[in-house]
Design an enzyme around this catalytic site. Structure first.
Site, PDB file in Angstrom:
ATOM      1  N   ARG A 164     -52.049  11.439  49.007  1.00 28.97           N
ATOM      2  CA  ARG A 164     -51.906  12.863  48.641  1.00 28.97           C
ATOM      3  C   ARG A 164     -50.478  13.386  48.805  1.00 28.97           C
ATOM      4  NH1 ARG A 164     -56.664  13.198  51.548  1.00 28.97           N
ATOM      5  NH2 ARG A 164     -58.483  13.152  50.171  1.00 28.97           N
ATOM      6  N   LYS A 176     -30.756  24.425  34.182  1.00 28.55           N
ATOM      7  CA  LYS A 176     -32.191  24.122  34.258  1.00 28.55           C
ATOM      8  C   LYS A 176     -32.779  24.702  35.541  1.00 28.55           C
ATOM      9  CE  LYS A 176     -35.951  20.973  33.635  1.00 28.55           C
ATOM     10  NZ  LYS A 176     -36.462  19.691  33.190  1.00 28.55           N
ATOM     11  N   HIS A 180     -35.837  10.492  21.820  1.00 26.03           N
ATOM     12  CA  HIS A 180     -36.224  11.889  22.062  1.00 26.03           C
ATOM     13  C   HIS A 180     -35.054  12.858  21.841  1.00 26.03           C
ATOM     14  CE1 HIS A 180     -37.957  15.426  23.912  1.00 26.03           C
ATOM     15  NE2 HIS A 180     -36.918  15.471  24.731  1.00 26.03           N
ATOM     16  N   HIS A 211     -37.626  21.478  20.512  1.00 24.37           N
ATOM     17  CA  HIS A 211     -38.606  20.475  20.916  1.00 24.37           C
ATOM     18  C   HIS A 211     -39.897  20.491  20.096  1.00 24.37           C
ATOM     19  CE1 HIS A 211     -35.909  19.644  24.153  1.00 24.37           C
ATOM     20  NE2 HIS A 211     -36.725  18.753  24.689  1.00 24.37           N
ATOM     21  N   GLU A 256     -29.493  17.197  25.099  1.00 25.55           N
ATOM     22  CA  GLU A 256     -30.103  18.145  26.050  1.00 25.55           C
ATOM     23  C   GLU A 256     -29.021  18.983  26.746  1.00 25.55           C
ATOM     24  OE1 GLU A 256     -33.394  18.455  26.235  1.00 25.55           O
ATOM     25  OE2 GLU A 256     -34.276  16.515  25.714  1.00 25.55           O
ATOM     26  N   ARG A 293     -39.105  29.492  31.135  1.00 30.17           N
ATOM     27  CA  ARG A 293     -39.038  28.032  31.086  1.00 30.17           C
ATOM     28  C   ARG A 293     -39.271  27.519  29.663  1.00 30.17           C
ATOM     29  NH1 ARG A 293     -40.737  23.900  35.895  1.00 30.17           N
ATOM     30  NH2 ARG A 293     -40.038  22.017  34.871  1.00 30.17           N
ATOM     31  N   LYS A 307     -41.385  18.218  37.249  1.00 34.52           N
ATOM     32  CA  LYS A 307     -42.504  17.714  36.436  1.00 34.52           C
ATOM     33  C   LYS A 307     -42.571  16.198  36.559  1.00 34.52           C
ATOM     34  CE  LYS A 307     -42.602  20.985  32.605  1.00 34.52           C
ATOM     35  NZ  LYS A 307     -42.487  21.008  31.127  1.00 34.52           N
ATOM     36  N   HIS A 333     -40.683  17.090  18.678  1.00 34.28           N
ATOM     37  CA  HIS A 333     -41.888  16.321  19.020  1.00 34.28           C
ATOM     38  C   HIS A 333     -42.644  15.910  17.757  1.00 34.28           C
ATOM     39  CE1 HIS A 333     -41.966  18.173  23.333  1.00 34.28           C
ATOM     40  NE2 HIS A 333     -41.316  17.030  23.314  1.00 34.28           N
ATOM     41  N   ASN A 377     -37.552  24.473  25.680  1.00 34.64           N
ATOM     42  CA  ASN A 377     -38.137  23.719  24.568  1.00 34.64           C
ATOM     43  C   ASN A 377     -37.422  23.981  23.240  1.00 34.64           C
ATOM     44  OD1 ASN A 377     -40.161  22.452  26.091  1.00 34.64           O
ATOM     45  ND2 ASN A 377     -41.326  24.345  26.093  1.00 34.64           N
ATOM     46  N   GLU A 417     -43.749  27.334  34.358  1.00 39.09           N
ATOM     47  CA  GLU A 417     -43.607  27.451  32.899  1.00 39.09           C
ATOM     48  C   GLU A 417     -44.402  28.587  32.270  1.00 39.09           C
ATOM     49  OE1 GLU A 417     -43.196  24.620  29.038  1.00 39.09           O
ATOM     50  OE2 GLU A 417     -43.621  23.753  30.964  1.00 39.09           O
TER      51      GLU A 417
HETATM   52  P1  NAD Z   1     -35.808   5.753  29.856  1.00 35.85           P
HETATM   53  O1  NAD Z   1     -36.165   5.966  31.253  1.00 35.85           O
HETATM   54  O2  NAD Z   1     -36.749   4.971  29.015  1.00 35.85           O
HETATM   55  O3  NAD Z   1     -34.370   5.083  29.785  1.00 35.85           O
HETATM   56  C1  NAD Z   1     -33.826   4.732  28.533  1.00 35.85           C
HETATM   57  C2  NAD Z   1     -33.416   3.266  28.479  1.00 35.85           C
HETATM   58  O4  NAD Z   1     -32.178   3.106  29.164  1.00 35.85           O
HETATM   59  C3  NAD Z   1     -34.378   2.303  29.160  1.00 35.85           C
HETATM   60  O5  NAD Z   1     -34.409   1.120  28.416  1.00 35.85           O
HETATM   61  C4  NAD Z   1     -33.725   2.046  30.505  1.00 35.85           C
HETATM   62  O6  NAD Z   1     -34.076   0.809  31.042  1.00 35.85           O
HETATM   63  C5  NAD Z   1     -32.271   2.084  30.145  1.00 35.85           C
HETATM   64  N1  NAD Z   1     -31.359   2.504  31.213  1.00 35.85           N
HETATM   65  C6  NAD Z   1     -31.540   3.528  32.067  1.00 35.85           C
HETATM   66  N2  NAD Z   1     -30.427   3.738  32.793  1.00 35.85           N
HETATM   67  C7  NAD Z   1     -29.551   2.786  32.420  1.00 35.85           C
HETATM   68  C8  NAD Z   1     -28.230   2.473  32.830  1.00 35.85           C
HETATM   69  N3  NAD Z   1     -27.580   3.217  33.718  1.00 35.85           N
HETATM   70  N4  NAD Z   1     -27.633   1.414  32.263  1.00 35.85           N
HETATM   71  C9  NAD Z   1     -28.277   0.663  31.325  1.00 35.85           C
HETATM   72  N5  NAD Z   1     -29.515   0.932  30.877  1.00 35.85           N
HETATM   73  C10 NAD Z   1     -30.138   1.985  31.428  1.00 35.85           C
HETATM   74  O7  NAD Z   1     -35.569   7.127  29.064  1.00 35.85           O
HETATM   75  P2  NAD Z   1     -34.948   8.550  29.444  1.00 35.85           P
HETATM   76  O8  NAD Z   1     -34.376   9.046  28.189  1.00 35.85           O
HETATM   77  O9  NAD Z   1     -34.126   8.527  30.662  1.00 35.85           O
HETATM   78  O10 NAD Z   1     -36.249   9.397  29.801  1.00 35.85           O
HETATM   79  C11 NAD Z   1     -37.264   9.643  28.865  1.00 35.85           C
HETATM   80  C12 NAD Z   1     -38.509  10.034  29.599  1.00 35.85           C
HETATM   81  O11 NAD Z   1     -38.255  11.209  30.350  1.00 35.85           O
HETATM   82  C13 NAD Z   1     -39.677  10.347  28.696  1.00 35.85           C
HETATM   83  O12 NAD Z   1     -40.819   9.696  29.174  1.00 35.85           O
HETATM   84  C14 NAD Z   1     -39.845  11.849  28.829  1.00 35.85           C
HETATM   85  O13 NAD Z   1     -41.183  12.259  28.668  1.00 35.85           O
HETATM   86  C15 NAD Z   1     -39.350  12.086  30.209  1.00 35.85           C
HETATM   87  N6  NAD Z   1     -38.857  13.450  30.441  1.00 35.85           N
HETATM   88  C16 NAD Z   1     -39.334  14.105  31.526  1.00 35.85           C
HETATM   89  C17 NAD Z   1     -38.897  15.369  31.820  1.00 35.85           C
HETATM   90  C18 NAD Z   1     -39.368  16.081  33.038  1.00 35.85           C
HETATM   91  O14 NAD Z   1     -39.113  17.265  33.198  1.00 35.85           O
HETATM   92  N7  NAD Z   1     -40.040  15.382  33.931  1.00 35.85           N
HETATM   93  C19 NAD Z   1     -37.951  16.000  30.977  1.00 35.85           C
HETATM   94  C20 NAD Z   1     -37.475  15.302  29.885  1.00 35.85           C
HETATM   95  C21 NAD Z   1     -37.934  14.017  29.633  1.00 35.85           C
HETATM   96 ZN    ZN Z   2     -36.173  17.087  25.892  1.00 40.28          ZN
END
Ligand code: NAD
Ligand code: ZN
Length: 392
Positions: free
Chosen positions: A123, A229, A268, A250, A187, A243, A145, A254, A247, A239
């Site tokens: 938990r 942010k 993305h 987005h 972003e 907040r 999130k 999306h 988006n 949100e």
């Molecule tokens: P990701 O985590 O898939 O990373 C992108 C790619 O880069 C992967 O292949 C990873 O292995 C590689 N990588 C990461 N860091 C690296 C580095 N320093 N050197 C070499 N390779 C590296 O993608 P992302 O764009 O970081 O995140 C996308 C995810 O984030 C989605 O699932 C999305 O839903 C989520 N997200 C969450 C929030 C939130 O508020 N929680 C906000 C926006 C996005």
């Molecule tokens: Zn985004």
């Protein structure tokens, strides 16, 4: 360049975000006492496991009792029920306790998954984020999130769970593939477009330095983004109102990601770049902002090497504009059956509106999909985007 500290003041849940270089060698200094139980569980992916090893060595050298690392397959598919179960059971098999700390070393995928595991196992245990993508540093590691994907859609299962600390080492970005870096930059631009014209102006001047990973420029851009942010999140932790501005681009984005089938041809942040241009286009057609604003935004994104039109997605999307608008209706931001749009009254002045004629939205999407309207600007932008794409 010194280390910057941004404090996220959520009352009882206050925590710091460190932004700087060579932070992994000093990570133990940044972990607050109430989060440092002595047992650490590092979750990472195979592309960044060297950084995880660095964190592990540092923590063990500084007296951590136990430090386990689990390296997962990189990619969005890892944010699944199956892997979530695997992560939780792995922690339990290594006797995780309430005072243990889960450390996410990776991009948004690892941060979201590990954060949800940290929120769920026993938990809730300690949680530290070490974001390794630009997107994770400026967006997903801030705001609390966490979650995983389902067959009904992305991020539909999760929890709001704040970390004890976020360690954003900008040096780590040097190994990030260029397309991923630029996707994260979209972003960053978003924060300027939402509420901060002067930050957008700074990006027009220094965006290239950010994308060339000049330390001072990246550090400033990450700090500004995190503060932007955090401001919104603090004002509106769950949100409700403001907040939603995060988006911008987005809802369109999306739908484009869904149309592309999440097959890797559209990241993305790339979808968000196209979506933000669509949001400005829609706002300009509604007479809310000027055409010059729209052109200025598109020009900046394209100069950096981001796609700005749906037509630039290769291979091309097969869906027509009506179908893509239909996909927009599946977005989880739909409230009481009404689709809310984030529109702009100019750069740095976004607001929420549900009052948008659907035909106009279809027109905006159709124009973004159309590739041969003979405009030279469009050709120039497309070439720019192709050169980034082919350099991967
Ligand atoms: P990701 O985590 O898939 O990373 C992108 C790619 O880069 C992967 O292949 C990873 O292995 C590689 N990588 C990461 N860091 C690296 C580095 N320093 N050197 C070499 N390779 C590296 O993608 P992302 O764009 O970081 O995140 C996308 C995810 O984030 C989605 O699932 C999305 O839903 C989520 N997200 C969450 C929030 C939130 O508020 N929680 C906000 C926006 C996005
Ligand atoms: Zn985004």
């Amino acid at each position: 360049m010194g280390t910057k500290i941004v404090t996220i003041d959520l009352g009882a849940k206050e925590y710091d975000i460190y932004i700087g270089e060579s932070l992994l060698y000093r990570i133990h200094d940044m972990i607050p006492d109430d989060v440092s139980g002595g047992k650490f569980f590092i979750i990472t992916d195979n592309n960044v496991s060297d950084y995880a090893r660095q964190v592990q060595e540092t923590l063990l050298a500084q007296g951590a009792q136990q430090c386990e690392t689990l390296a997962l397959h990189p990619g969005e598919k890892t944010k699944s029920f199956e892997i979530f179960q695997q992560v939780c059971e792995w922690m339990l098999s290594h006797k995780i306790s309430r005072d243990s700390v889960v450390v996410a070393v990776g991009g948004g995928v690892i941060g979201d998954l590990a954060g949800y595991a940290a929120a769920s196992v026993l938990r809730g245990v300690g949680f530290v984020q070490v974001p390794t993508t630009l997107l994770a540093q400026v967006d997903s590691s801030v705001g609390g999130k966490t979650g995983i994907n389902t067959s009904y859609g992305k991020n539909l299962i999760g929890a709001f769970y704040q970390p004890g600390v976020v360690v954003a080492d900008i040096e780590i970005l040097k190994t990030l593939p260029r397309r991923e870096l630029l996707a994260g930059y979209a972003e960053v631009v978003k924060y300027g477009l939402i509420e901060d014209l002067s930050f957008f102006e700074w990006l027009e001047e220094h965006g290239r330095d950010v994308c060339a990973l000049d330390s001072d420029a990246v550090s400033y851009a990450v700090e500004k983004s995190v503060r932007a942010k955090a401001d919104v999140v603090i004002a509106d932790e769950k949100e409700q109102g403001r907040r939603a501005l995060l988006n911008l681009g987005h809802t369109f984005g999306h739908a484009l990601e869904a149309a592309a089938g999440y097959d890797g041809r559209l990241l993305h942040g790339e979808a968000v770049a196209i979506g933000m241009v669509m949001a400005f286009d829609l706002s300009s057609r509604l007479g809310l902002c000027t055409k010059a604003d729209l052109e200025r935004v598109e020009e900046h994104l394209a100069q950096i090497g981001l796609p700005t039109r749906a037509a630039f997605i290769t291979p091309n999307l097969t869906q027509n504009a009506e179908k893509i608008v239909e996909l927009m209706g599946n977005d989880k931001k739909v409230k009481k059956g009404r689709l809310n749009y984030i529109l702009v009254k100019g750069i740095g002045n976004a607001f929420v509106s549900a009052d948008v004629p659907q035909e106009l939205v279809v027109e905006v999407v159709r124009d973004s999909l159309g590739s041969d309207d003979g405009q030279s600007l469009q050709e120039m932008l497309q070439d720019k985007w192709k050169s980034v794409f082919s350099s991967q």
